[in-house]
Design an enzyme around this catalytic site. Structure first.
Site, PDB file in Angstrom:
ATOM      1  N   GLU A   1      -4.639   2.427  -4.396  1.00 29.10           N
ATOM      2  CA  GLU A   1      -3.181   2.476  -4.255  1.00 29.10           C
ATOM      3  C   GLU A   1      -2.609   1.172  -3.713  1.00 29.10           C
ATOM      4  O   GLU A   1      -1.445   1.109  -3.318  1.00 29.10           O
ATOM      5  CB  GLU A   1      -2.791   3.635  -3.320  1.00 29.10           C
TER       6      GLU A   1
ATOM      7  N   ASP B   1       0.850  -1.188   0.000  1.00 28.79           N
ATOM      8  CA  ASP B   1       0.000   0.000   0.000  1.00 28.79           C
ATOM      9  C   ASP B   1       0.889   1.242   0.000  1.00 28.79           C
ATOM     10  O   ASP B   1       1.856   1.331   0.764  1.00 28.79           O
ATOM     11  CB  ASP B   1      -0.911  -0.001   1.231  1.00 28.79           C
TER      12      ASP B   1
END
Length: 226
Positions: free
Chosen positions: A149, A106
């Site tokens: 993301e 992430d």
């Protein structure tokens, strides 16, 4: 070369067909009718060859278009990584009894890039991260943009120790990216492996996701294994 042999075979078949037909018709050889039939047989074989080649080219074109469509459906347009659809399909069909590992990654504080500098900057960050990951992984590894993301890596024939090394390499390379006037890019990663963290792929996924959550809660820009 294969087309040449196909041409020869078809022309020969046409001529053979004509000669055999004449044989059963009890016609004398080497007269005008025989020559005419041979020419007709050769023409028949040549015509079949042209039709077969055109059909083959058309079939290959359709196959290429179908393959391109399949690739586009499984690829994230922004990063060029595989997308969530590809991940879900691979997991649904997953049947692998050897060692494997998962890495959930992430991008830290990604919303800040979008909210403070605009979505174009956020897109550039995603592209840079995707390019860096592709440069770090092996040819057999599969990298997916899981959503937003978050990126997932499936590493076959890779135990947890080597998966941790891979994750740390990726984290280090990303942290050294030149992001010009914008904030440094960092990532958090969670690592899990089979059979250490579960007997089924879905258990390994949950373990990797939980490890990622621990990494985010531990100050970010770090790698934690389940």
């Amino acid at each position: 070369m294969s087309k040449l042999w196909l041409l020869i075979a078809m022309v020969f078949t046409g001529i053979l067909y004509s000669v055999v037909l004449l044989y059963f018709m009890d016609m004398p050889l080497f007269n005008n009718l025989v020559l005419h039939c041979i020419i007709m047989g050769a023409s028949f074989g040549l015509t079949n060859f042209i039709v077969a080649v055109l059909f083959y080219k058309r079939l290959e074109k359709v196959k290429r278009l179908n393959q391109q469509l399949k690739v586009s459906l499984m690829t994230d347009n922004l990063t060029g990584l595989l997308n969530r659809r590809a991940f879900d399909q691979d997991i649904k069909q997953f049947d692998y009894s050897g060692l494997y590992s998962l890495i959930f990654l992430d991008i830290d504080n990604f919303r800040d890039f979008n909210n403070h500098f605009g979505h174009d900057i956020g897109d550039n960050v995603l592209k840079k991260v995707g390019e860096t990951i592709r440069a770090c992984v092996r040819a057999t590894d599969r990298v997916y943009r899981y959503g937003g993301e978050e990126i997932t890596l499936l590493l076959l024939d890779c135990d947890k120790k080597n998966a941790m090394k891979m994750a740390e390499k990726i984290r280090s390379e990303i942290s050294q990216l030149d992001n010009q006037a914008y904030p440094q890019i960092t990532v958090s990663l969670g690592v899990s492996s089979y059979p250490d963290d579960g007997q089924y792929i879905h258990d390994v996924i949950v373990a990797s996701d939980q490890a990622l959550l621990k990494a985010k809660n531990s100050g970010k820009n770090c790698t934690i294994s389940s």
